[in-house]
Design a protein around this motif. Structure first.
Motif, mmCIF file in Angstrom:
data_model
loop_
_atom_site.group_PDB
_atom_site.id
_atom_site.type_symbol
_atom_site.label_atom_id
_atom_site.label_comp_id
_atom_site.label_asym_id
_atom_site.label_seq_id
_atom_site.Cartn_x
_atom_site.Cartn_y
_atom_site.Cartn_z
ATOM 1 N N ASP A 11 0.862 -1.179 0.000
ATOM 2 C CA ASP A 11 0.000 0.000 0.000
ATOM 3 C C ASP A 11 0.904 1.236 0.000
ATOM 4 O O ASP A 11 1.638 1.461 0.963
ATOM 5 C CB ASP A 11 -0.904 -0.004 1.233
ATOM 6 N N PHE A 12 0.839 2.023 -1.054
ATOM 7 C CA PHE A 12 1.685 3.206 -1.162
ATOM 8 C C PHE A 12 0.915 4.491 -0.878
ATOM 9 O O PHE A 12 1.297 5.574 -1.325
ATOM 10 C CB PHE A 12 2.314 3.275 -2.553
ATOM 11 N N GLY A 13 -0.162 4.389 -0.107
ATOM 12 C CA GLY A 13 -0.995 5.549 0.201
ATOM 13 C C GLY A 13 -0.559 6.275 1.465
ATOM 14 O O GLY A 13 0.532 6.059 2.005
ATOM 15 N N TYR A 14 -1.468 7.125 1.969
ATOM 16 C CA TYR A 14 -1.158 7.978 3.116
ATOM 17 C C TYR A 14 -0.913 7.190 4.394
ATOM 18 O O TYR A 14 -0.288 7.700 5.329
ATOM 19 C CB TYR A 14 -2.304 8.972 3.347
ATOM 20 N N GLY A 15 -1.388 5.951 4.457
ATOM 21 C CA GLY A 15 -1.154 5.147 5.655
ATOM 22 C C GLY A 15 0.320 4.968 5.952
ATOM 23 O O GLY A 15 0.721 4.847 7.116
ATOM 24 N N VAL B 286 2.605 7.252 5.512
ATOM 25 C CA VAL B 286 3.029 8.465 6.217
ATOM 26 C C VAL B 286 2.544 8.426 7.661
ATOM 27 O O VAL B 286 3.276 8.802 8.583
ATOM 28 C CB VAL B 286 2.508 9.743 5.530
ATOM 29 N N SER B 287 1.305 7.984 7.860
ATOM 30 C CA SER B 287 0.755 7.920 9.215
ATOM 31 C C SER B 287 1.616 7.039 10.111
ATOM 32 O O SER B 287 1.866 7.374 11.279
ATOM 33 C CB SER B 287 -0.682 7.392 9.180
ATOM 34 N N ARG B 288 2.061 5.910 9.581
ATOM 35 C CA ARG B 288 2.925 5.031 10.369
ATOM 36 C C ARG B 288 4.221 5.745 10.732
ATOM 37 O O ARG B 288 4.673 5.694 11.886
ATOM 38 C CB ARG B 288 3.226 3.761 9.589
ATOM 39 N N LEU B 289 4.834 6.420 9.763
ATOM 40 C CA LEU B 289 6.084 7.141 10.027
ATOM 41 C C LEU B 289 5.872 8.216 11.082
ATOM 42 O O LEU B 289 6.673 8.339 12.024
ATOM 43 C CB LEU B 289 6.606 7.762 8.733
ATOM 44 N N LEU B 290 4.797 8.990 10.948
ATOM 45 C CA LEU B 290 4.535 10.053 11.911
ATOM 46 C C LEU B 290 4.355 9.489 13.319
ATOM 47 O O LEU B 290 4.835 10.068 14.305
ATOM 48 C CB LEU B 290 3.290 10.851 11.498
ATOM 49 N N GLY B 291 3.653 8.378 13.413
ATOM 50 C CA GLY B 291 3.443 7.771 14.723
ATOM 51 C C GLY B 291 4.745 7.311 15.355
ATOM 52 O O GLY B 291 5.000 7.574 16.542
ATOM 53 N N PHE B 292 5.578 6.658 14.577
ATOM 54 C CA PHE B 292 6.859 6.182 15.113
ATOM 55 C C PHE B 292 7.748 7.356 15.525
ATOM 56 O O PHE B 292 8.412 7.312 16.569
ATOM 57 C CB PHE B 292 7.581 5.325 14.079
ATOM 58 N N VAL B 293 7.785 8.412 14.710
ATOM 59 C CA VAL B 293 8.587 9.590 15.043
ATOM 60 C C VAL B 293 8.067 10.251 16.315
ATOM 61 O O VAL B 293 8.856 10.746 17.150
ATOM 62 C CB VAL B 293 8.576 10.590 13.867
ATOM 63 N N ALA B 294 6.753 10.246 16.494
ATOM 64 C CA ALA B 294 6.159 10.883 17.674
ATOM 65 C C ALA B 294 6.351 10.074 18.947
ATOM 66 O O ALA B 294 6.110 10.585 20.051
ATOM 67 C CB ALA B 294 4.666 11.118 17.431
ATOM 68 N N GLY B 295 6.759 8.806 18.824
ATOM 69 C CA GLY B 295 6.978 7.980 20.013
ATOM 70 C C GLY B 295 5.882 6.982 20.284
ATOM 71 O O GLY B 295 5.843 6.377 21.362
ATOM 72 N N GLU B 296 4.987 6.775 19.318
ATOM 73 C CA GLU B 296 3.956 5.761 19.498
ATOM 74 C C GLU B 296 4.595 4.369 19.476
ATOM 75 O O GLU B 296 5.669 4.176 18.905
ATOM 76 C CB GLU B 296 2.902 5.888 18.395
ATOM 77 N N PRO B 297 3.939 3.379 20.092
ATOM 78 C CA PRO B 297 4.555 2.050 20.202
ATOM 79 C C PRO B 297 4.877 1.432 18.848
ATOM 80 O O PRO B 297 4.069 1.473 17.921
ATOM 81 C CB PRO B 297 3.490 1.235 20.943
ATOM 82 N N ALA B 298 6.062 0.877 18.759
ATOM 83 C CA ALA B 298 6.466 0.105 17.590
ATOM 84 C C ALA B 298 6.549 -1.372 17.928
ATOM 85 O O ALA B 298 6.762 -2.199 17.048
ATOM 86 C CB ALA B 298 7.822 0.598 17.086
ATOM 87 N N SER B 299 6.394 -1.677 19.208
ATOM 88 C CA SER B 299 6.467 -3.051 19.695
ATOM 89 C C SER B 299 5.384 -3.250 20.753
ATOM 90 O O SER B 299 4.913 -2.278 21.359
ATOM 91 C CB SER B 299 7.856 -3.323 20.293
ATOM 92 N N THR B 300 5.005 -4.480 20.951
ATOM 93 C CA THR B 300 3.985 -4.788 21.965
ATOM 94 C C THR B 300 4.576 -4.983 23.345
ATOM 95 O O THR B 300 3.848 -5.264 24.303
ATOM 96 C CB THR B 300 3.221 -6.056 21.564
ATOM 97 N N TRP B 301 5.893 -4.767 23.459
ATOM 98 C CA TRP B 301 6.528 -5.068 24.754
ATOM 99 C C TRP B 301 7.736 -4.178 24.982
ATOM 100 O O TRP B 301 8.448 -3.809 24.053
ATOM 101 C CB TRP B 301 6.965 -6.536 24.779
ATOM 102 N N ALA B 302 7.936 -3.789 26.237
ATOM 103 C CA ALA B 302 9.146 -3.093 26.666
ATOM 104 C C ALA B 302 9.586 -3.714 27.987
ATOM 105 O O ALA B 302 8.757 -4.064 28.831
ATOM 106 C CB ALA B 302 8.879 -1.600 26.847
#
Length: 340
Positions: A134-138, A140-156
């Motif tokens: 999928d080469f759509g806006y999703g 970008v949304s994933r990138l923005l979330g990761f840059v903002a500090g949203e979880p990239a893993s289910t565990w820490a």
């Protein structure tokens, strides 16, 4: 001499970083020295294009990392990173790392859509998932979330002697506010506004409601600000090709004018099935270019610009053009260089 009603706040430049395949180091060194010159001249930002499988910068993030160690103040951006070539999680790690190394000076610009020449490279990029990506806006949304500090893993936590984070590391807190979208359509401008990005107004745009380039850029700025929570305070940077000739030699002027003539046909009407419009190149004295810019409605709506350096010139040409932009054109637009 035109009198600016609102002084230009931020002056930047954009380079493609061409090199000779037989001597790529020389071309990359030229790009880095141009960025260093830009900082000495007081430019606020330097932006890098992507050129995958071509003789230009294929890895702007690596070049930004190098430039961050040879400069101290100038902002460093990409205009733009096509996300079809990227994994958003890995890209977020790279961007955050370079942002930390630079002291918070990175301004990543991105765009969506299938990679250029996709049919020729898709099985090298995505050997197992080329037809499912999928080469759509999703993306970008994933990138923005990761840059903002949203979880990239289910565990820490800690496993043995290893500690793990559930978000991208390093985390650079200010990076999310410096994410830009390179928009060429009304839909993209609206999406960027709704998602609180900054907008890079492209020098190549889609003819939707008009075939006048200036009107198209103006409509993108208006749509972006209409949907951005910050409204008219939302950041927009305009990209155009300007080639001042104040200190150019006769030979350079002839080269520049021939370059612009060779590209002028594509600026007259929409090109191809996508109906893309190209900005005309502005060549002449800084006074002339300033007059042309102030006649441009979209230019009067912004206080940030990133003037694109022409693709195929020599190093000394770029030195002359950047110097004239900083010493002649910038002041004619009300800009003042950043203190050293």
């Amino acid at each position: 001499m035109p009198q600016p009603s609102q002084p230009l706040r931020s002056l930047g430049f954009l380079t493609i970083g061409l090199f000779d395949e037989a001597d790529p180091a020389r071309g990359h060194e030229s790009t880095l020295s141009i960025i260093e010159l830009g900082e000495r001249l007081g430019f606020d930002s330097a932006w890098l294009r992507h050129r995958h499988l071509q003789y230009g910068i294929s890895s702007p993030i690596a070049v930004m990392a190098a430039a961050s160690q040879r400069t101290h103040r100038i902002a460093l951006g990409t205009a733009v990173t096509p996300l079809g070539w990227e994994n958003p999680l890995r890209l977020a790690e790279d961007l955050a790392t370079v942002d930390v190394l630079s002291g918070g000076r990175i301004n990543p610009g991105v765009s969506v859509g299938p990679p250029m020449q996709f049919e020729r490279v898709k099985y090298s990029l995505y050997p197992d998932t080329a037809n499912d990506e999928d080469f759509g806006y999703g993306r970008v949304s994933r990138l923005l979330g990761f840059v903002a500090g949203e979880p990239a893993s289910t565990w820490a936590g800690t496993e043995g002697i290893e500690s793990y984070s559930d978000r991208v590391q390093p985390h650079s807190p200010g990076l999310r506010s410096r994410m830009w979208y390179g928009g060429a359509s009304l839909r993209s401008a609206q999406w960027a506004g709704e998602n609180e990005m900054n907008l890079l107004v492209s020098s190549v745009v889609r003819a939707e409601e008009s075939t006048e380039f200036d009107e198209i850029q103006l409509s993108h700025i208006g749509r972006f600000r209409q949907f951005h929570p910050a409204g008219r305070d939302a950041r927009v940077s305009q990209g155009l090709v300007v080639i001042p000739t104040d200190s150019a030699s006769a030979g350079q002027i002839a080269k520049y004018e021939e370059y612009a003539r060779g590209r002028s046909v594509r600026t007259h009407e929409p090109q191809g099935p996508a109906r893309m419009m190209f900005a005309p190149d502005l060549v002449g004295t800084s006074d002339y270019i300033a007059e042309q810019l102030y006649a441009n409605k979209s230019f009067r709506e912004v206080n940030e610009v990133a003037f694109a350096l022409p693709f195929s010139f020599d190093h000394e040409d770029y030195v002359q053009i950047l110097t004239d932009i900083a010493l002649e054109l910038g002041p004619a637009l009300g800009w003042r260089p950043a203190p050293q």
